[in-house]
Design a protein around this motif. Structure first.
Motif, PDB file in Angstrom:
ATOM      1  N   GLU A  23       0.832  -1.204   0.000  1.00  0.00           N
ATOM      2  CA  GLU A  23       0.000   0.000   0.000  1.00  0.00           C
ATOM      3  C   GLU A  23       0.870   1.258   0.000  1.00  0.00           C
ATOM      4  OE1 GLU A  23      -3.283   2.017   2.932  1.00  0.00           O
ATOM      5  OE2 GLU A  23      -3.286  -0.175   2.752  1.00  0.00           O
ATOM      6  N   GLU A  24       1.962   1.236   0.739  1.00  0.00           N
ATOM      7  CA  GLU A  24       2.859   2.392   0.802  1.00  0.00           C
ATOM      8  C   GLU A  24       3.518   2.646  -0.563  1.00  0.00           C
ATOM      9  OE1 GLU A  24       4.636   5.729   2.085  1.00  0.00           O
ATOM     10  OE2 GLU A  24       3.100   4.581   3.130  1.00  0.00           O
ATOM     11  N   GLU A  25       4.000   1.585  -1.223  1.00  0.00           N
ATOM     12  CA  GLU A  25       4.593   1.733  -2.557  1.00  0.00           C
ATOM     13  C   GLU A  25       3.577   2.281  -3.548  1.00  0.00           C
ATOM     14  OE1 GLU A  25       7.946  -1.802  -2.835  1.00  0.00           O
ATOM     15  OE2 GLU A  25       5.859  -2.305  -3.271  1.00  0.00           O
ATOM     16  N   GLU A  26       2.345   1.797  -3.453  1.00  0.00           N
ATOM     17  CA  GLU A  26       1.293   2.248  -4.354  1.00  0.00           C
ATOM     18  C   GLU A  26       1.006   3.737  -4.156  1.00  0.00           C
ATOM     19  OE1 GLU A  26      -3.417   1.464  -4.844  1.00  0.00           O
ATOM     20  OE2 GLU A  26      -2.147  -0.327  -4.981  1.00  0.00           O
ATOM     21  N   LYS A  27       0.946   4.194  -2.910  1.00  0.00           N
ATOM     22  CA  LYS A  27       0.704   5.611  -2.634  1.00  0.00           C
ATOM     23  C   LYS A  27       1.804   6.474  -3.252  1.00  0.00           C
ATOM     24  CE  LYS A  27      -1.865   5.245   1.675  1.00  0.00           C
ATOM     25  NZ  LYS A  27      -1.823   5.462   3.135  1.00  0.00           N
ATOM     26  N   ILE A  28       3.034   6.063  -3.085  1.00  0.00           N
ATOM     27  CA  ILE A  28       4.166   6.827  -3.618  1.00  0.00           C
ATOM     28  C   ILE A  28       4.107   6.875  -5.139  1.00  0.00           C
ATOM     29  CG2 ILE A  28       6.687   6.813  -3.906  1.00  0.00           C
ATOM     30  CD1 ILE A  28       6.784   5.630  -1.007  1.00  0.00           C
ATOM     31  N   MET A  29       3.924   5.707  -5.766  1.00  0.00           N
ATOM     32  CA  MET A  29       3.929   5.624  -7.224  1.00  0.00           C
ATOM     33  C   MET A  29       2.758   6.401  -7.826  1.00  0.00           C
ATOM     34  SD  MET A  29       4.262   2.191  -9.500  1.00  0.00           S
ATOM     35  CE  MET A  29       4.381   2.228 -11.264  1.00  0.00           C
ATOM     36  N   PHE A  30       1.575   6.239  -7.265  1.00  0.00           N
ATOM     37  CA  PHE A  30       0.405   6.903  -7.826  1.00  0.00           C
ATOM     38  C   PHE A  30       0.455   8.414  -7.607  1.00  0.00           C
ATOM     39  CE2 PHE A  30      -0.787   2.703  -8.592  1.00  0.00           C
ATOM     40  CZ  PHE A  30      -1.894   2.677  -9.428  1.00  0.00           C
ATOM     41  N   ALA A  31       1.052   8.866  -6.510  1.00  0.00           N
ATOM     42  CA  ALA A  31       1.215  10.307  -6.294  1.00  0.00           C
ATOM     43  C   ALA A  31       2.166  10.893  -7.345  1.00  0.00           C
ATOM     44  CB  ALA A  31       1.735  10.575  -4.886  1.00  0.00           C
ATOM     45  N   LYS A  32       3.232  10.187  -7.653  1.00  0.00           N
ATOM     46  CA  LYS A  32       4.170  10.649  -8.678  1.00  0.00           C
ATOM     47  C   LYS A  32       3.474  10.703 -10.040  1.00  0.00           C
ATOM     48  CE  LYS A  32       8.440   9.139  -6.504  1.00  0.00           C
ATOM     49  NZ  LYS A  32       9.169  10.398  -6.484  1.00  0.00           N
ATOM     50  N   GLN A  33       2.697   9.679 -10.356  1.00  0.00           N
ATOM     51  CA  GLN A  33       1.978   9.655 -11.632  1.00  0.00           C
ATOM     52  C   GLN A  33       1.038  10.847 -11.739  1.00  0.00           C
ATOM     53  OE1 GLN A  33       1.760   4.814 -11.870  1.00  0.00           O
ATOM     54  NE2 GLN A  33      -0.088   5.870 -11.478  1.00  0.00           N
ATOM     55  N   GLU A  34       0.286  11.096 -10.689  1.00  0.00           N
ATOM     56  CA  GLU A  34      -0.684  12.186 -10.715  1.00  0.00           C
ATOM     57  C   GLU A  34       0.019  13.527 -10.865  1.00  0.00           C
ATOM     58  OE1 GLU A  34      -4.235  13.577 -11.344  1.00  0.00           O
ATOM     59  OE2 GLU A  34      -3.886  11.447 -11.015  1.00  0.00           O
ATOM     60  N   ASP A  35       1.137  13.718 -10.168  1.00  0.00           N
ATOM     61  CA  ASP A  35       1.909  14.950 -10.260  1.00  0.00           C
ATOM     62  C   ASP A  35       2.359  15.198 -11.699  1.00  0.00           C
ATOM     63  OD1 ASP A  35       3.373  17.261  -9.394  1.00  0.00           O
ATOM     64  OD2 ASP A  35       5.189  16.034  -9.258  1.00  0.00           O
ATOM     65  N   ILE A  36       2.880  14.181 -12.339  1.00  0.00           N
ATOM     66  CA  ILE A  36       3.373  14.291 -13.719  1.00  0.00           C
ATOM     67  C   ILE A  36       2.216  14.599 -14.670  1.00  0.00           C
ATOM     68  CG2 ILE A  36       4.409  12.986 -15.628  1.00  0.00           C
ATOM     69  CD1 ILE A  36       5.977  11.445 -13.303  1.00  0.00           C
ATOM     70  N   LEU A  37       1.108  13.894 -14.516  1.00  0.00           N
ATOM     71  CA  LEU A  37      -0.054  14.118 -15.383  1.00  0.00           C
ATOM     72  C   LEU A  37      -0.619  15.527 -15.198  1.00  0.00           C
ATOM     73  CD1 LEU A  37      -1.722  10.642 -14.932  1.00  0.00           C
ATOM     74  CD2 LEU A  37      -0.766  11.529 -17.061  1.00  0.00           C
ATOM     75  N   GLN A  38      -0.663  16.005 -13.972  1.00  0.00           N
ATOM     76  CA  GLN A  38      -1.142  17.375 -13.713  1.00  0.00           C
ATOM     77  C   GLN A  38      -0.254  18.399 -14.393  1.00  0.00           C
ATOM     78  OE1 GLN A  38      -3.956  18.403 -12.024  1.00  0.00           O
ATOM     79  NE2 GLN A  38      -4.529  16.250 -11.929  1.00  0.00           N
ATOM     80  N   LYS A  39       1.063  18.219 -14.278  1.00  0.00           N
ATOM     81  CA  LYS A  39       2.012  19.153 -14.898  1.00  0.00           C
ATOM     82  C   LYS A  39       1.843  19.189 -16.420  1.00  0.00           C
ATOM     83  CE  LYS A  39       5.506  19.117 -11.318  1.00  0.00           C
ATOM     84  NZ  LYS A  39       6.799  18.635 -10.872  1.00  0.00           N
ATOM     85  N   ALA A  40       1.435  18.063 -16.997  1.00  0.00           N
ATOM     86  CA  ALA A  40       1.243  17.981 -18.446  1.00  0.00           C
ATOM     87  C   ALA A  40      -0.166  18.384 -18.866  1.00  0.00           C
ATOM     88  CB  ALA A  40       1.547  16.553 -18.934  1.00  0.00           C
ATOM     89  N   GLY A  41      -1.017  18.720 -17.916  1.00  0.00           N
ATOM     90  CA  GLY A  41      -2.370  19.146 -18.249  1.00  0.00           C
ATOM     91  C   GLY A  41      -3.326  18.024 -18.553  1.00  0.00           C
ATOM     92  N   LEU A  42      -2.993  16.790 -18.146  1.00  0.00           N
ATOM     93  CA  LEU A  42      -3.897  15.648 -18.364  1.00  0.00           C
ATOM     94  C   LEU A  42      -4.656  15.373 -17.069  1.00  0.00           C
ATOM     95  CD1 LEU A  42      -1.685  13.256 -20.525  1.00  0.00           C
ATOM     96  CD2 LEU A  42      -3.689  14.551 -21.258  1.00  0.00           C
ATOM     97  N   THR A  43      -5.671  16.178 -16.830  1.00  0.00           N
ATOM     98  CA  THR A  43      -6.434  16.075 -15.590  1.00  0.00           C
ATOM     99  C   THR A  43      -7.650  15.184 -15.780  1.00  0.00           C
ATOM    100  OG1 THR A  43      -7.670  18.054 -16.161  1.00  0.00           O
ATOM    101  CG2 THR A  43      -5.678  18.360 -14.849  1.00  0.00           C
ATOM    102  N   ARG A  44      -8.218  14.817 -14.667  1.00  0.00           N
ATOM    103  CA  ARG A  44      -9.424  13.968 -14.701  1.00  0.00           C
ATOM    104  C   ARG A  44     -10.634  14.775 -15.098  1.00  0.00           C
ATOM    105  NH1 ARG A  44      -9.266   8.891 -11.703  1.00  0.00           N
ATOM    106  NH2 ARG A  44      -7.139   8.607 -11.048  1.00  0.00           N
TER     107      ARG A  44
END
Length: 175
Positions: free
Chosen positions: A154-175
């Motif tokens: 669960e801890e690894e998943e939180k870290i990985m998914f937070a990084k993914q979301e950060d990158i997608l937000q910076k690129a303008g690919l929001t939900r």
């Protein structure tokens, strides 16, 4: 050297436009900057569910389709083949830039990312966001796997998914 993206598609998909490929290159650059990865090549292939199911069965013993698979070049298990690149003196010197040697012209492969387009389309509909966002998410997810991230706990998943979301937000690919 930079991070480079080589891509191919085994099917015609309206979402995979030159502008979208530029977006994937932006995602790769952003993810590389975040993780301090400045060089290497990522090979991306868009496939259908049947092709990814075969790969999933062959490499993970799971006989079902999945959304994304990553095959890192830096991971070598006992059953994997190591490829040694040697200068045999027969490189095409015309492809080199001024002042560049044969070894300088070689781009280290980081690995392969395989994405099932039908699965990405279905997931985009399920999650209520664009297909481009889902493909971008899967690409970033695959890239993070290539450089060593996982989500077994669960801890690894939180870290990985937070990084993914950060990158997608910076690129303008929001939900």
């Amino acid at each position: 050297m930079d991070l480079t993206l080589e891509w191919s598609s085994e099917q015609e998909v309206k979402e995979i436009t030159p502008a979208f490929i530029e977006k994937l290159e932006e995602l790769l650059r952003l993810a590389g900057e975040l993780e301090g990865v400045t060089e290497g090549e990522v090979a991306l292939t868009f496939v259908d569910d049947e092709a990814i199911q075969e790969l999933n069965k062959q490499y993970r013993d799971l006989d079902k389709p999945t959304d994304v698979l990553s095959f890192a070049m830096s991971e070598f298990g006992d059953d994997e083949i190591r490829i040694n690149y040697e200068d045999d003196g027969e490189a095409d010197l015309d492809d080199l830039q001024d002042g560049e040697t044969v070894s300088e012209g070689f781009i280290e492969p980081l690995g392969d990312i395989i994405i099932s387009v039908p699965r990405a389309i279905a997931q985009a509909e399920d999650y209520g966001h664009s297909v481009e966002r889902e493909l971008g998410f899967l690409f970033v997810h695959g890239f993070l796997h290539l450089i060593g991230y996982d989500h077994q706990s669960e801890e690894e998943e939180k870290i990985m998914f937070a990084k993914q979301e950060d990158i997608l937000q910076k690129a303008g690919l929001t939900r």
